[in-house]
Design an enzyme around this catalytic site. Structure first.
Site, mmCIF file in Angstrom:
data_model
loop_
_atom_site.group_PDB
_atom_site.id
_atom_site.type_symbol
_atom_site.label_atom_id
_atom_site.label_comp_id
_atom_site.label_asym_id
_atom_site.label_seq_id
_atom_site.Cartn_x
_atom_site.Cartn_y
_atom_site.Cartn_z
ATOM 1 N N LYS A 52 48.054 -13.776 54.617
ATOM 2 C CA LYS A 52 47.337 -15.051 54.485
ATOM 3 C C LYS A 52 47.792 -15.776 53.209
ATOM 4 C CE LYS A 52 43.299 -13.338 57.024
ATOM 5 N NZ LYS A 52 41.968 -12.710 56.968
ATOM 6 N N GLN A 96 37.357 -10.630 52.888
ATOM 7 C CA GLN A 96 37.979 -9.844 53.948
ATOM 8 C C GLN A 96 37.071 -8.692 54.369
ATOM 9 O OE1 GLN A 96 40.846 -10.660 55.480
ATOM 10 N NE2 GLN A 96 40.848 -8.869 56.805
ATOM 11 N N ASP A 119 36.089 -18.913 57.270
ATOM 12 C CA ASP A 119 36.044 -17.877 58.311
ATOM 13 C C ASP A 119 35.040 -18.235 59.412
ATOM 14 O OD1 ASP A 119 37.732 -15.679 58.249
ATOM 15 O OD2 ASP A 119 36.624 -14.669 56.651
#
Ligand code: GUN
Length: 292
Positions: A52, A96, A119
């Site tokens: 990412k 994450q 997200d």
């Protein structure tokens, strides 16, 4: 049979974003800035987060990786989250998952400012998604919808069977596929571990979206001819003969199922690369919304 090439489409999306970022720069505007928080050293998470951050650099975004030790307390992680919420330089960020067991994941995700939640995991954003409102749609379901759109896969009035009811894939994609729109307008069945007649259902499916995490679970005798297959599974199977000590496989017995399919996503190279592209797209959206 046509391959739904997530690698190719994700590269196209990244090129489109690169052009937009260059234009932002030319106009003297701030470029999007994505931050990622990683707690601990989970192998797959390190790979994903690394990828990412690298993608951000490639397309001209600013990026910040905050790598915290495994023993980080929930309190310290929450402090980090509040700091990111209050940092005007950061347009969007992700924490994450999975987090270490001693940290309450829900508590952390609830603390993320919904306006920076690229997200799309915060209940506010999930709720907006379910109500067709403008929001951040989670990268994986967003990526699946984009792949179906760009390949013009007909979903209207089709029977879509989703396997798996996770909060980040199965549940949201089942909602999106049933929404008004294109892609969408599908009749959706959401199957899960307590479903009793799965094969009966998948045999009726025009589209199967599998997000189960069981290697080669979906076999050719479970689907009808002409089916569209979206394989969200990414499992590392230990294999000493491979350089990395494992190989990656999906939920679908690709070799045999692909012979019956009209469209199918490969693993790797299908849904996986799309998720990063959509996270970047959400970060661009966050920047634009903060500007507006
Ligand atoms: N772990 C697996 N997928 C994801 C994702 O899309 N976002 C975050 N933050 N963690 C993940």
């Amino acid at each position: 049979m046509e391959i739904l090439d997530g690698k190719k489409v994700s590269n196209q999306i990244k090129e489109e974003i690169t052009v937009e970022v260059a234009q932002m720069k030319e106009r003297g505007e701030k470029v999007p800035h994505l931050a990622a928080v990683l707690v601990g050293n989970d192998g797959a998470s390190l790979t994903y987060v690394g990828s990412k951050v690298r993608s951000c650099k490639k397309i001209g975004f600013e990026s910040t990786l905050i790598h915290l030790p495994e023993e980080t307390t929930e309190e310290d992680l929450l402090k980090q989250v509040h700091q990111l919420n209050n940092d005007p330089a950061i347009d969007g960020y992700i924490v994450q998952l999975p987090l270490p067991k001693h940290i309450d994941e829900e508590k952390v995700l609830m603390a993320v400012d919904p306006d920076k939640d690229v997200d799309g995991f915060h209940p506010t954003n999930f709720g907006k998604m379910a109500l067709d409102m403008e929001t951040f749609i989670s990268a994986t379901p967003f990526g699946i919808m984009e792949l179906l759109k760009r390949y013009k896969v007909d979903t209207e009035g089709k029977h879509t069977v989703v396997i798996g009811r996770s909060h980040i894939v199965g549940r949201p994609i089942s909602i999106l596929m049933s929404q008004k729109g294109n892609p969408g307008n599908s009749t959706v069945t959401l199957a899960h571990s307590r479903t009793k007649n799965l094969k009966e259902l998948t045999l009726q499916a025009d589209i199967v979206i599998s997000a189960l995490g069981v290697p080669k679970f979906l076999k050719a005798d479970m689907v009808k001819d002409g089916v569209t297959i979206i394989d969200v599974g990414i499992t590392r199977v230990p294999d000493e003969s491979k350089e990395k000590g494992y190989y990656i496989t999906g939920d679908v017995d690709f070799e045999n199922v692909s012979k019956k399919a009209s469209y199918i996503t490969p693993v790797p190279g299908g849904v996986g690369p799309m998720t990063i592209a959509m996270l970047l797209k959400n970060t661009l959206l966050a920047r634009e919304r903060h500007n507006a």
